[in-house]
Design a protein around this motif. Sequence first.
Motif, PDB file in Angstrom:
ATOM      1  N   ASP A 257     -54.675   7.456 -27.151  1.00 16.44           N
ATOM      2  CA  ASP A 257     -54.141   7.234 -28.492  1.00 16.44           C
ATOM      3  C   ASP A 257     -53.276   5.974 -28.484  1.00 16.44           C
ATOM      4  OD1 ASP A 257     -55.380   9.523 -29.258  1.00 16.44           O
ATOM      5  OD2 ASP A 257     -53.601  10.794 -29.110  1.00 16.44           O
ATOM      6  N   ALA A 258     -53.220   5.317 -29.645  1.00 17.45           N
ATOM      7  CA  ALA A 258     -52.394   4.120 -29.775  1.00 17.45           C
ATOM      8  C   ALA A 258     -51.112   4.478 -30.523  1.00 17.45           C
ATOM      9  CB  ALA A 258     -53.155   3.031 -30.512  1.00 17.45           C
ATOM     10  N   PRO A 259     -49.969   3.865 -30.137  1.00 21.28           N
ATOM     11  CA  PRO A 259     -49.813   2.893 -29.035  1.00 21.28           C
ATOM     12  C   PRO A 259     -49.848   3.588 -27.677  1.00 21.28           C
ATOM     13  CG  PRO A 259     -47.677   3.341 -30.027  1.00 21.28           C
ATOM     14  CD  PRO A 259     -48.696   4.077 -30.868  1.00 21.28           C
ATOM     15  N   TYR A 260     -50.323   2.823 -26.674  1.00 22.68           N
ATOM     16  CA  TYR A 260     -50.418   3.336 -25.312  1.00 22.68           C
ATOM     17  C   TYR A 260     -49.664   2.391 -24.379  1.00 22.68           C
ATOM     18  CZ  TYR A 260     -52.327   4.693 -20.794  1.00 22.68           C
ATOM     19  OH  TYR A 260     -52.446   5.094 -19.498  1.00 22.68           O
ATOM     20  N   TYR A 261     -48.845   2.968 -23.498  1.00 21.03           N
ATOM     21  CA  TYR A 261     -48.025   2.188 -22.578  1.00 21.03           C
ATOM     22  C   TYR A 261     -48.635   2.287 -21.178  1.00 21.03           C
ATOM     23  CZ  TYR A 261     -44.826   2.393 -26.493  1.00 21.03           C
ATOM     24  OH  TYR A 261     -44.280   2.296 -27.745  1.00 21.03           O
ATOM     25  N   TRP A 262     -48.971   1.137 -20.626  1.00 14.35           N
ATOM     26  CA  TRP A 262     -49.680   1.059 -19.349  1.00 14.35           C
ATOM     27  C   TRP A 262     -48.805   0.322 -18.352  1.00 14.35           C
ATOM     28  CZ3 TRP A 262     -53.992  -2.700 -17.698  1.00 14.35           C
ATOM     29  CH2 TRP A 262     -54.670  -2.195 -16.575  1.00 14.35           C
ATOM     30  N   GLU A 263     -48.729   0.809 -17.105  1.00 12.28           N
ATOM     31  CA  GLU A 263     -47.885   0.210 -16.072  1.00 12.28           C
ATOM     32  C   GLU A 263     -48.694   0.015 -14.789  1.00 12.28           C
ATOM     33  OE1 GLU A 263     -44.384   2.552 -15.595  1.00 12.28           O
ATOM     34  OE2 GLU A 263     -43.661   2.194 -17.631  1.00 12.28           O
ATOM     35  N   PRO A 264     -49.568  -0.995 -14.766  1.00 12.22           N
ATOM     36  CA  PRO A 264     -50.346  -1.232 -13.545  1.00 12.22           C
ATOM     37  C   PRO A 264     -49.518  -1.976 -12.493  1.00 12.22           C
ATOM     38  CG  PRO A 264     -50.920  -2.854 -15.185  1.00 12.22           C
ATOM     39  CD  PRO A 264     -49.951  -1.918 -15.845  1.00 12.22           C
ATOM     40  N   TRP A 265     -49.986  -1.918 -11.234  1.00 16.35           N
ATOM     41  CA  TRP A 265     -49.356  -2.636 -10.121  1.00 16.35           C
ATOM     42  C   TRP A 265     -50.252  -3.802  -9.722  1.00 16.35           C
ATOM     43  CZ3 TRP A 265     -44.569  -1.473  -8.043  1.00 16.35           C
ATOM     44  CH2 TRP A 265     -43.988  -0.278  -8.463  1.00 16.35           C
ATOM     45  N   TRP A 266     -49.618  -4.885  -9.229  1.00 14.57           N
ATOM     46  CA  TRP A 266     -50.358  -6.078  -8.799  1.00 14.57           C
ATOM     47  C   TRP A 266     -49.665  -6.644  -7.564  1.00 14.57           C
ATOM     48  CZ3 TRP A 266     -48.896 -11.110  -7.964  1.00 14.57           C
ATOM     49  CH2 TRP A 266     -49.926 -12.036  -7.784  1.00 14.57           C
ATOM     50  N   ARG A 267     -50.463  -7.199  -6.639  1.00 13.53           N
ATOM     51  CA  ARG A 267     -49.918  -7.906  -5.488  1.00 13.53           C
ATOM     52  C   ARG A 267     -50.970  -8.874  -4.968  1.00 13.53           C
ATOM     53  NH1 ARG A 267     -49.730  -3.500  -0.507  1.00 13.53           N
ATOM     54  NH2 ARG A 267     -51.975  -2.989  -0.505  1.00 13.53           N
ATOM     55  N   SER A 268     -50.517  -9.873  -4.231  1.00 15.44           N
ATOM     56  CA  SER A 268     -51.430 -10.874  -3.673  1.00 15.44           C
ATOM     57  C   SER A 268     -50.787 -11.488  -2.437  1.00 15.44           C
ATOM     58  CB  SER A 268     -51.739 -11.957  -4.709  1.00 15.44           C
ATOM     59  OG  SER A 268     -52.548 -12.967  -4.149  1.00 15.44           O
ATOM     60  N   HIS A 269     -51.653 -11.869  -1.491  1.00 14.64           N
ATOM     61  CA  HIS A 269     -51.212 -12.601  -0.304  1.00 14.64           C
ATOM     62  C   HIS A 269     -51.511 -14.097  -0.436  1.00 14.64           C
ATOM     63  CE1 HIS A 269     -50.346  -8.962   2.049  1.00 14.64           C
ATOM     64  NE2 HIS A 269     -51.428  -8.434   1.469  1.00 14.64           N
ATOM     65  N   GLU A 270     -52.080 -14.489  -1.568  1.00 15.07           N
ATOM     66  CA  GLU A 270     -52.413 -15.897  -1.784  1.00 15.07           C
ATOM     67  C   GLU A 270     -51.191 -16.629  -2.324  1.00 15.07           C
ATOM     68  OE1 GLU A 270     -55.543 -18.588  -4.413  1.00 15.07           O
ATOM     69  OE2 GLU A 270     -55.767 -16.411  -4.272  1.00 15.07           O
ATOM     70  N   VAL A 271     -50.722 -17.606  -1.576  1.00 16.22           N
ATOM     71  CA  VAL A 271     -49.510 -18.329  -1.947  1.00 16.22           C
ATOM     72  C   VAL A 271     -49.806 -19.225  -3.149  1.00 16.22           C
ATOM     73  CG1 VAL A 271     -47.802 -19.996  -1.178  1.00 16.22           C
ATOM     74  CG2 VAL A 271     -48.630 -18.229   0.389  1.00 16.22           C
ATOM     75  N   GLY A 272     -48.854 -19.268  -4.081  1.00 15.67           N
ATOM     76  CA  GLY A 272     -48.985 -20.105  -5.264  1.00 15.67           C
ATOM     77  C   GLY A 272     -48.790 -19.295  -6.525  1.00 15.67           C
TER      78      GLY A 272
END
Length: 598
Positions: A255-270
């Motif tokens: 249902d809207a509104p929907y609150y989403w909290e994904p995780w992100w990570r990277s080993h690529e510098v920049g």
Amino acid sequence: MRTTTLYLAIILLLLAVLAGASTACTNSCGPAPTPAPTYTPWVVVVTATRTPQGPTPPPTRSVPWTATLEPGQPTPTNTPLPLPTITPSPTPKCPPEPNKPVIQVLSPANGAQVASGQLIQIQSQTGDDCSIMAVDFYDNGGLYNRVDFPNRPPFVRLTQQWSSTAVGQHTLSVVAHDTRGNSSPPSSITLDVYQVQTQPTVRIDYPTERIVVQSGQDVQIKCAASSQAQIARLDLIERKGNQEVVYTYDGTVHDAPYYWEPWWRSHEVGDHTLFVRATDVNGGVGQSKDLVVGVADDNPPAVQPSYSSDSLAEDDTLTVHVNAADSKGIVSLRLLVDGQERDAWNAPNPSVGKSHVSVDLYWRGAGPARRSPYNVHVYANDSVGKDTTTPDQPVSVYGGQPPTPTFTPVPPPTETPTPPPPPPNAEIKQPVNGFSVQLPQSVHFKVKATSSSGLARIELWGYYQGQPQHQLYNTWPAQANQLQLEGTYDWVPPSAGVVFFYVRAHDQAGQTGDSPTISGYIEPETATSQLPQHPGAGMGVADLQVPAGGAAITVPGVAAPGSVDPGAGSPALLVALVLLGSMTAVGVAALFWRRRAG
């Protein structure tokens, strides 16, 4: 009498002797036999009872029994007959009855409008004399959902979810069933599902600006998606050059509104550019603004300066274009001349800096002039305190102006002129050429224009015969890039006469195009008996003559049926003229007679 008394005494004596003999025999001949018992016949009857509130106990059979014992037999024992095993039947909770359950839809209201894909809560309540077994939910006659009740409650308040992307009316019905096979009459409502025109919106609530993290560090991104319909999918996407790479997604309908909290990570510098894209159940797509996350390394800033010149006149300006990059964020850039700061750039947010910087630094008013060159370099530092100083660049400053370099002019490339677009087309669709209208009636115009380069406006022009200047009667403006335009206009003629009209179309390129000119005749307003004859078949407005000096327009007469002379007037007009002449003669005679009599 004496004899009778004697007999009785003898009998009593004999009885006494017999009794004594019997007792002697008993004492001397052994134990006397046991006297035979006497029995009375008897009957035993046991009636089983049934307790309505529990299992039925096994019944005891009634056994009528009669026994007669001979002397010397043992006393009999009454052995009851074996009883049959009876399995108790379960007692039904509710007796059979023909009453049907009842059900009612409580919400939403009948006739409500629902966005396509919007999740709706359908609330209903049902009741029965005894118990509810199930409730069926129908959408336009098809079974949408069924809810069973194992505990068989007598009253239920039920909430069911429903949504549809099929635009139009939907009849939603609920039917209740009880444990005795009875079904309620359906309770129905009608909802109108309309197509959603807006697209979903997405925003990133955290982080709100660029952040810097270490390689492999997790970052939680908090975002919110809104839509008139349900959210079908959310994607966390990283933009790499011209490509979009989906990092993670949520494919569950929400249902809207929907609150989403994904995780992100990277080993690529920049720096990594991230955004969130939302897709609703109707196919609408919306996405958030970009979020930049810098993945840091342990290197100092990379700085590359470019100098406009290494030789300047006194009070001239030296321009140094600086490109700097650092995964931890450049905090500041400084232009130093002989160790003194001449210009600087500072990041808007010193705590995170900026990963890529391309900026011009200036040394204004260079000098004073001297023989030894000045040492110019750039200093840069990042958000974790690492810094870089570029090698010195010698820059000489002279007292006079350096020679002006000679430039060879390069002729501009020859451009092939683009031919202009064709002019617009215009036409008058109504009235037709040669039309005729009698005062005070109006003339209805219908015009049309087309253009391949887009129309600007349409104009209706007209004039009376002999009128030197044309008059603009109406204008229809066009919208931007409109290739076709139609319009209508009712013109009220101010006077009778021959008129001419044409339409002029203007396009976006400033070109014009005129329609063919049409003509018509405006008849004067006259009494019914004095209406002029219309032009005959084959006679157009070009055959009509307009006299000079404002005289009345003479319409050529049309011969009446059976008339030989086409120029002769109608019989009605002749009779009117004769009557008018007679009346005039009578009046003149009467006036003459009065004067003579006087």
